[in-house]
Design an enzyme around this catalytic site. Structure first.
Site, PDB file in Angstrom:
ATOM      1  N   CYS A 178       1.285  -1.641  -0.152  1.00 39.65           N
ATOM      2  CA  CYS A 178       0.397  -0.493  -0.099  1.00 39.65           C
ATOM      3  C   CYS A 178       0.720   1.283   0.091  1.00 39.65           C
ATOM      4  O   CYS A 178       0.680   1.599  -0.129  1.00 39.65           O
ATOM      5  CB  CYS A 178      -1.184   0.218   1.204  1.00 39.65           C
ATOM      6  SG  CYS A 178      -1.675  -1.130   1.589  1.00 39.65           S
TER       7      CYS A 178
ATOM      8  N   THR B 183     -10.652 -23.769   1.747  1.00 42.05           N
ATOM      9  CA  THR B 183     -11.716 -24.775   0.670  1.00 42.05           C
ATOM     10  C   THR B 183     -12.586 -25.540   0.189  1.00 42.05           C
ATOM     11  O   THR B 183     -12.595 -26.289   1.495  1.00 42.05           O
ATOM     12  CB  THR B 183     -10.654 -24.625  -0.539  1.00 42.05           C
ATOM     13  OG1 THR B 183      -9.167 -25.538   0.510  1.00 42.05           O
ATOM     14  CG2 THR B 183      -9.249 -23.169   0.105  1.00 42.05           C
TER      15      THR B 183
END
Ligand SMILES: Cc1cc2nc3c(=O)[nH]c(=O)nc-3n(C[C@H](O)[C@H](O)[C@H](O)COP(=O)(O)OP(=O)(O)OC[C@H]3O[C@@H](n4cnc5c(N)ncnc54)[C@H](O)[C@@H]3O)c2cc1C
Length: 563
Positions: free
Chosen positions: A42, A273
């Site tokens: 960032c 998952t």
């Protein structure tokens, strides 16, 4: 327990640290394809812009420090190339030595992130075209600027990274043009809010070409030409591609894990998952939208960090849940702060979710204390319950704290009535006794309680000039300064009561002032005198933001031709 973590930045590094804090005995191996772990992606645009001066500041931690603190086996320059679920092992390649090997696992946390989207168009591989994802990318861009002293740049894509790069290039003295396919910058915002941003970019010397995409790149005597779909040919010294990211799903896909409609790895609320031994987090996963319950993807650092922590909790036997994302985001664009949370209007309409919207313009703090700046707030809420669905805020001061209050309110499934009641910190340098959040709550609650009938700018497009009359309640000097709407009756608010006899009870009066407050007062006067009236939400200021679209969609309606 042997835990393998794939990807060593936001989600991966967080997961590793959390896993170790919960289990001192586990064997934890962290694989990272690049040289760095846990770096500040960032911060990269600000390093290029030299706001962040030291490259080392981008390294939140070093490989050695992290190894020492958490006793984790960190393998940089090492790529996991396949997951063999049947034999519970991964295929690994050392990118320096070329060595390949297999590493067994009990559990995996996948945090491979997202890669910049690269359109396969002519010239895409020319030298002066850059992406920005990691430290080596930022090194390449910064070195190019330092050494070649470019005069001009084209930033393709007007989302977060594109806007941050445009600002930082401008700060480095590079004349910058943004090319954006949509008719607005910042796709997470609605058109009329984003138009405040394009106006500000213009003020700062950044040109925006909106509603046009790139067709190809070509070389032109060592310089670059960006050719657009609408046949613009923009000569520049470099181009930054920031047209979005796509989840890095190759490993997961090849391993037969379930992939969602948007290409992200499908996960449950525990970040598991479709294989119970494999968890996935961050930019690579599809998650639940907290407001609507739909599937979504939020490539932001906050969710990635939280999900990393949650996945590690679950791997180590502590049940922990990710309840969904609301996509809260904030971006600095020169002097403006632009923030949003929850759903936007396009999304609500597309998904047939009933909503109402209010616009308010409030001072960041008491107007008598120096330095107060106006902020524009657009708030979405449920027409039946008042539940807050989303918000967008733009201004120069205090925007970040207001969006965080609304984000908290959404997370707490609060309503606009709660916003009215919130007791927020006040002293003149920081806020007003009625904070902008309270004001947004009052206005939204007024709408729900029927104390006001608002009309939003987009409802004005199809309005019938025969039955509707606009009344401009501003003072004459405001009209001179800010412009006016052709055909509107000008009755300054202080004169409204005495001039009410001029009005026709058969018409609908659309009242507006600068920001909507006097429009509300005017509405209360007219409605109590038996007139049909509406207040233009957000007043002339919001109307101006949307003017271009109104003009484009109803070019023949003389009423709305704002001067
Ligand atoms: C320039 C820029 C500015 C940003 N600014 C903001 C901001 O202001 N606010 C915000 O909220 N978000 C921002 N983001 C987004 C934020 O950085 C990401 O959402 C976040 O880093 C995602 O975390 P992640 O762990 O999913 O992926 P990443 O942090 O991208 O980490 C993934 C890592 O996995 C590695 N990897 C991938 N595949 C493999 C493999 N097979 N084997 C080994 N390693 C692998 C990659 O090399 C990469 O280092 C910004 C992103 C960029 C690029």
């Amino acid at each position: 327990m042997k835990l393998l973590i794939i990807g060593g930045v936001a989600g991966g590094a967080t997961a590793a640290a959390r896993a170790r804090r919960l289990n001192e005995d586990a064997e934890i191996v962290l694989f990272e394809r690049g040289e760095y772990i846990s770096f500040a992606n960032c911060g990269l645009p600000y390093y290029i812009g030299e706001v962040i001066k030291e490259r080392d500041s981008l390294l939140v931690t070093t490989v050695n420090d992290f190894k020492e603190r958490y006793a984790i086996d960190i393998r940089i320059f090492t790529e996991v190339t396949a997951i063999d679920r049947d034999n519970q092992q991964v295929a690994v390649k050392n990118l320096k030595s070329g060595e390949t090997y297999h590493e067994p696992y009990d559990k995996i946390i996948l945090s491979p992130g997202a890669e910049p989207f690269m359109p396969m168009i002519e010239g895409i591989h020319l030298d002066n075209i850059f992406n920005l994802r990691n430290i080596p990318d930022s090194d390449r861009i910064k070195t190019f600027i330092d050494e070649k002293k470019p005069e001009s740049a084209v930033v393709v894509g007007g989302g977060f990274i594109g806007l941050e790069m445009a600002e930082n290039l401008a700060v480095r003295g590079v004349k910058t043009t943004i090319v954006e396919k949509l008719d607005q910058v910042m796709p997470s915002l609605d058109f009329e809010m984003a138009s405040f941003m394009s106006a500000h970019l213009k003020e700062k010397g950044v040109e925006c070409i909106l509603g046009d995409g790139i067709r190809s790149f070509s070389e032109n005597n060592g310089r670059l030409t960006v050719n657009t779909e609408k046949s613009e040919h923009l000569d520049c010294d470099l181009a930054i591609l920031s047209i979005g990211v796509k989840p890095e799903n190759r490993l997961a896909k090849n391993a037969g894990l379930e992939i969602g409609r948007r290409g992200g790895v499908k996960v449950s609320a525990t970040m598991q998952t479709s294989d119970p031994n494999i968890y996935a987090v961050g930019d690579a996963v599809e998650i639940t939208d907290y407001v609507t319950g739909f599937n979504t993807m939020t490539p932001l650092a906050g969710p990635a960090n939280k999900q990393g922590r949650i996945a590690a909790d679950n791997v180590m036997g502590r049940r922990s849940i990710f309840r969904g994302t609301i996509g809260t985001s904030v971006v600095k664009m020169f002097d403006l702060t632009v923030a949003s949370t929850g759903a936007n209007e396009r999304f609500l309409i597309k998904n047939d979710i009933p909503f109402l919207a209010s616009y308010t313009h409030s001072g960041s703090h008491a107007s008598y204390y120096p330095g107060a700046e106006m902020m524009a707030i657009k708030l979405f809420f449920s027409p039946s319950t008042g539940k807050i669905l989303g918000a967008q805020i733009i201004g120069k001061e205090g925007v970040d704290k207001r969006i965080d209050v609304i984000a908290t309110a959404i997370h707490g499934t609060m309503t606009v009535y709660n916003l009215e009641e919130l007791e927020l910190a006040y002293a003149p340098p920081y806020s007003s006794a009625k904070d902008p959040i309270n004001i947004a709550g009052f206005v939204a609650a007024n709408i729900l309680k029927g104390d006001i009938r608002n009309i939003n700018w987009n409802e004005m497009i199809d309005i019938d000039p025969e039955t509707n009359v606009l009344i401009d309640l501003r003072n004459p000097d405001e009209l001179k300064e800010a412009g006016w709407i052709n055909g509107a009756l000008h009755i300054p608010l202080p004169d409204l009561r005495k001039r009410v006899k001029e009005l026709d009870p058969g018409k609908n009066y659309i009242l507006f002032c600068a920001i909507g407050l006097r429009g509300y007062v005017g509405y209360r006067i007219l409605s109590q005198k038996g007139f049909k009236a509406q207040n233009l939400s957000g007043g002339y200021k919001t109307f101006l933001g949307a003017k271009e679209k109104i003009m484009a969609e109803s070019p023949d309606t003389p009423l709305w031709k704002a001067e």
